[in-house]
Motif scaffolding. Structure first.
Motif, PDB file in Angstrom:
ATOM      1  N   CYS A 259     177.798 -68.307 -42.583  1.00 38.59           N
ATOM      2  CA  CYS A 259     177.201 -67.001 -42.563  1.00 38.59           C
ATOM      3  C   CYS A 259     178.415 -66.010 -41.881  1.00 38.59           C
ATOM      4  O   CYS A 259     178.156 -64.949 -41.700  1.00 38.59           O
ATOM      5  N   ASN A 260     179.564 -66.570 -41.572  1.00 37.60           N
ATOM      6  CA  ASN A 260     180.278 -65.886 -40.781  1.00 37.60           C
ATOM      7  C   ASN A 260     181.581 -65.336 -41.815  1.00 37.60           C
ATOM      8  O   ASN A 260     182.281 -64.308 -41.712  1.00 37.60           O
ATOM      9  N   GLN A 261     181.362 -65.853 -43.073  1.00 37.93           N
ATOM     10  CA  GLN A 261     182.252 -65.224 -44.390  1.00 37.93           C
ATOM     11  C   GLN A 261     181.241 -64.518 -45.332  1.00 37.93           C
ATOM     12  O   GLN A 261     180.390 -64.791 -45.656  1.00 37.93           O
ATOM     13  N   LEU A 262     181.788 -63.284 -45.477  1.00 39.09           N
ATOM     14  CA  LEU A 262     181.109 -62.254 -46.029  1.00 39.09           C
ATOM     15  C   LEU A 262     181.077 -62.759 -47.710  1.00 39.09           C
ATOM     16  O   LEU A 262     180.093 -62.545 -48.430  1.00 39.09           O
ATOM     17  N   LEU A 263     182.123 -63.467 -48.148  1.00 35.23           N
ATOM     18  CA  LEU A 263     182.179 -63.929 -49.486  1.00 35.23           C
ATOM     19  C   LEU A 263     180.947 -64.835 -49.747  1.00 35.23           C
ATOM     20  O   LEU A 263     180.604 -64.812 -51.074  1.00 35.23           O
ATOM     21  N   PHE A 264     180.304 -65.644 -48.998  1.00 30.76           N
ATOM     22  CA  PHE A 264     179.304 -66.480 -49.334  1.00 30.76           C
ATOM     23  C   PHE A 264     178.179 -65.644 -49.806  1.00 30.76           C
ATOM     24  O   PHE A 264     177.714 -65.889 -50.953  1.00 30.76           O
ATOM     25  N   PRO A 265     177.572 -64.788 -48.936  1.00 34.03           N
ATOM     26  CA  PRO A 265     176.090 -63.955 -49.350  1.00 34.03           C
ATOM     27  C   PRO A 265     176.393 -63.444 -50.461  1.00 34.03           C
ATOM     28  O   PRO A 265     175.762 -63.227 -51.606  1.00 34.03           O
ATOM     29  N   LEU A 266     177.811 -62.636 -50.618  1.00 38.66           N
ATOM     30  CA  LEU A 266     177.971 -61.492 -51.408  1.00 38.66           C
ATOM     31  C   LEU A 266     178.247 -62.298 -52.952  1.00 38.66           C
ATOM     32  O   LEU A 266     177.525 -61.964 -54.004  1.00 38.66           O
ATOM     33  N   VAL A 267     178.849 -63.428 -53.192  1.00 38.34           N
ATOM     34  CA  VAL A 267     179.056 -63.893 -54.317  1.00 38.34           C
ATOM     35  C   VAL A 267     177.613 -64.772 -54.751  1.00 38.34           C
ATOM     36  O   VAL A 267     177.227 -64.560 -56.012  1.00 38.34           O
ATOM     37  N   SER A 268     176.902 -65.364 -53.771  1.00 40.80           N
ATOM     38  CA  SER A 268     176.044 -66.322 -54.119  1.00 40.80           C
ATOM     39  C   SER A 268     174.853 -65.359 -54.487  1.00 40.80           C
ATOM     40  O   SER A 268     174.019 -65.426 -55.635  1.00 40.80           O
ATOM     41  N   PHE A 269     174.589 -64.015 -53.854  1.00 42.54           N
ATOM     42  CA  PHE A 269     173.272 -63.438 -54.072  1.00 42.54           C
ATOM     43  C   PHE A 269     173.734 -62.565 -55.633  1.00 42.54           C
ATOM     44  O   PHE A 269     172.692 -62.183 -56.184  1.00 42.54           O
ATOM     45  N   THR A 270     174.902 -62.152 -55.781  1.00 44.93           N
ATOM     46  CA  THR A 270     175.230 -61.570 -57.012  1.00 44.93           C
ATOM     47  C   THR A 270     175.068 -62.609 -58.201  1.00 44.93           C
ATOM     48  O   THR A 270     174.482 -62.296 -59.114  1.00 44.93           O
ATOM     49  N   LEU A 271     175.264 -64.095 -57.858  1.00 45.38           N
ATOM     50  CA  LEU A 271     174.925 -64.856 -59.092  1.00 45.38           C
ATOM     51  C   LEU A 271     173.416 -64.813 -59.344  1.00 45.38           C
ATOM     52  O   LEU A 271     172.916 -64.934 -60.512  1.00 45.38           O
ATOM     53  N   ILE A 272     172.817 -65.172 -58.099  1.00 44.82           N
ATOM     54  CA  ILE A 272     171.348 -65.231 -58.141  1.00 44.82           C
ATOM     55  C   ILE A 272     170.730 -63.961 -58.773  1.00 44.82           C
ATOM     56  O   ILE A 272     169.546 -63.972 -59.561  1.00 44.82           O
ATOM     57  N   MET A 273     171.017 -62.835 -58.165  1.00 44.07           N
ATOM     58  CA  MET A 273     170.467 -61.342 -58.763  1.00 44.07           C
ATOM     59  C   MET A 273     170.528 -61.233 -60.266  1.00 44.07           C
ATOM     60  O   MET A 273     169.815 -60.884 -60.846  1.00 44.07           O
ATOM     61  N   HIS A 274     171.894 -61.826 -60.746  1.00 43.81           N
ATOM     62  CA  HIS A 274     171.869 -61.335 -62.331  1.00 43.81           C
ATOM     63  C   HIS A 274     171.148 -62.444 -63.055  1.00 43.81           C
ATOM     64  O   HIS A 274     170.744 -62.192 -64.503  1.00 43.81           O
ATOM     65  N   ALA A 275     170.905 -63.729 -62.289  1.00 42.35           N
ATOM     66  CA  ALA A 275     170.029 -64.451 -62.890  1.00 42.35           C
ATOM     67  C   ALA A 275     168.625 -63.921 -63.418  1.00 42.35           C
ATOM     68  O   ALA A 275     168.004 -64.000 -64.199  1.00 42.35           O
ATOM     69  N   TYR A 276     168.259 -63.232 -61.992  1.00 42.71           N
ATOM     70  CA  TYR A 276     166.802 -62.604 -62.131  1.00 42.71           C
ATOM     71  C   TYR A 276     166.932 -61.562 -63.167  1.00 42.71           C
ATOM     72  O   TYR A 276     165.684 -61.366 -63.975  1.00 42.71           O
ATOM     73  N   LEU A 277     167.799 -60.781 -63.074  1.00 42.94           N
ATOM     74  CA  LEU A 277     167.828 -59.492 -63.959  1.00 42.94           C
ATOM     75  C   LEU A 277     167.798 -60.090 -65.378  1.00 42.94           C
ATOM     76  O   LEU A 277     167.226 -59.440 -66.488  1.00 42.94           O
ATOM     77  N   ASN A 278     168.649 -61.163 -65.609  1.00 47.11           N
ATOM     78  CA  ASN A 278     168.558 -61.470 -67.109  1.00 47.11           C
ATOM     79  C   ASN A 278     167.284 -61.981 -67.647  1.00 47.11           C
ATOM     80  O   ASN A 278     166.898 -61.743 -68.770  1.00 47.11           O
TER      81      ASN A 278
END
Length: 291
Positions: A259-278
Motif C-alpha cells: 500500500c506504500n507504492q502508488l503503482l500497485f493500486p494504479l495499475v491493478s485497478f486500471t486492469l480490473i476497471m477495463h475488464a469491467y468496462l469491456n
C-alpha cells in the motif's frame, strides 16, 4: 486505454533496452557507468540502458529502472497481461516474453509457462516454434557462465536439505510471517510491527505469501484481494479474466500488494476497471443487436 498503452510502452522500453544491455554486459562490451546505493542500502549499478543490483563476475540480471530484477519481472508480467487482454499487440507480447528472460526471475519463468498454457491452449500448434525458440534462448543465455545457468535451470532443482526448489528464497520468510500471523490471525500485527521484527532479526520479512496475513490478518487479506476476486467473477463473460486472475495471484504471492507504492493500486485497478468496462460494453452490444 491511453494509460495502458503508455504503461506498456514504458515497461517494454525498459525490458528491451535492458535485454540489449544484458547481452552487451555478458559479452564484456558494457560496464557500469557508476555505482549507487539503493534505499535498502544495497549497491546498484547504472549501465545506461538499465540498472541492476545483481552484478558480479560476469553475472548480471536486468532490473530496468526498478530497484531489483524481480520488480521488473513482476510489472513486466502485468504489462504482458494488459496487452493481451486489451491491446493484443503481438510485437509487444513477443518483446516482453523474450526480453523478460534477462531478469532471470524464477517467478517469471513460472508465470510465463502458465500464461502460454492458458492463453494459447486452443492454439498450441501455432506456438510450438515460439516455445522452442524461448527454450533455445534460455539455453543460449545459460551458456554464458555457470552462475547464469544456475540462475535459470539450477533454481528449479530440488534441494533435499530444505525440501524445496533450490531457487526458493521465500520459504524462510514465510515461516517467520506465518508465526507472526498465528499471534493475531484476524487483524494481523500491523506494518510497524513487521518493520520492528525486520530490524530485530536483521532480515526483511516481507516479499512472501504470508506477509499480508502477518501484517493485516485474514480481514486485511480479503480486503486487499477483493478487487481480484471481482476480476475472477468476470470469467463467466470471458475465460481470459479468470486466467489473468490466477497469473496475477501467483505474482502477488511472491511480491505482495504494497500500500506504500502508488503503482500497485494504479495499475491493478486500471486492469480490473477495463475488464469491467469491456464486459459492460459487450452486454450493451448484445442488447442492441437483438431484434
Amino acid at each position: 486505454m491511453e494509460f495502458i498503452k503508455a504503461y506498456n510502452f514504458w515497461i517494454t522500453f525498459q525490458v528491451v533496452a535492458g535485454a540489449i544491455g544484458f547481452v552487451l554486459v555478458l559479452g564484456g562490451i558494457l560496464r557500469p557507468f557508476f555505482e549507487f546505493q539503493e534505499m535498502d542500502m544495497r549497491t546498484g549499478y547504472f549501465f545506461g540502458l538499465f540498472t541492476s543490483n545483481a552484478y558480479s563476475d560476469g553475472f548480471i540480471r536486468n532490473a530496468g529502472f526498478f530497484d531489483e530484477p524481480g520488480a521488473l519481472a513482476f510489472w513486466g508480467m502485468i504489462a504482458l497481461l494488459m496487452n493481451k487482454l486489451y491491446v493484443d499487440n503481438h510485437k509487444i507480447e513477443l518483446a516482453l516474453i523474450f526480453g523478460l528472460i534477462s531478469t532471470l526471475s524464477m517467478a517469471y519463468f513460472i508465470q510465463i509457462v502458465l500464461y502460454l498454457w492458458l492463453f494459447y491452449k486452443g492454439k498450441r500448434l501455432k506456438i510450438v516454434f515460439p516455445v522452442l525458440l524461448f527454450i533455445a534462448t534460455l539455453k543460449g543465455v545459460a551458456s554464458f557462465n555457470d552462475r547464469i545457468d544456475q540462475a535459470i535451470f539450477g533454481r528449479f532443482e530440488y534441494n533435499e536439505k530444505k525440501g524445496t526448489l533450490a531457487g526458493d528464497n521465500r520459504s524462510d520468510l514465510m515461516d517467520v510471517c506465518w508465526d507472526i500471523f498465528k499471534t493475531a490471525p484476524i487483524i494481523g500485527q500491523g506494518g510497524q510491527h513487521l518493520i520492528e521484527i525486520s530490524k530485530e532479526k536483521q532480515l526483511f520479512v516481507g516479499a512472501n505469501a504470508y506477509m499480508t496475513l502477518a501484517c493485516d490478518g485474514i480481514i486485511g487479506q480479503l480486503i486487499i484481494w477483493s478487487p481480484f476476486f471481482f476480476l475472477y467473477s468476470l470469467r463467466k463473460y470471458s475465460r481470459k479474466y479468470g486466467w489473468a486472475f490466477w497469473i496475477l495471484i501467483i505474482g502477488f504471492l511472491q511480491r505482495p500488494y504494497d500500500c506504500n507504492q502508488l503503482l500497485f493500486p494504479l495499475v491493478s485497478f486500471t486492469l480490473i476497471m477495463h475488464a469491467y468496462l469491456n464486459v459492460q460494453s459487450s452486454k450493451q452490444n448484445i442488447k442492441y443487436a437483438r431484434p
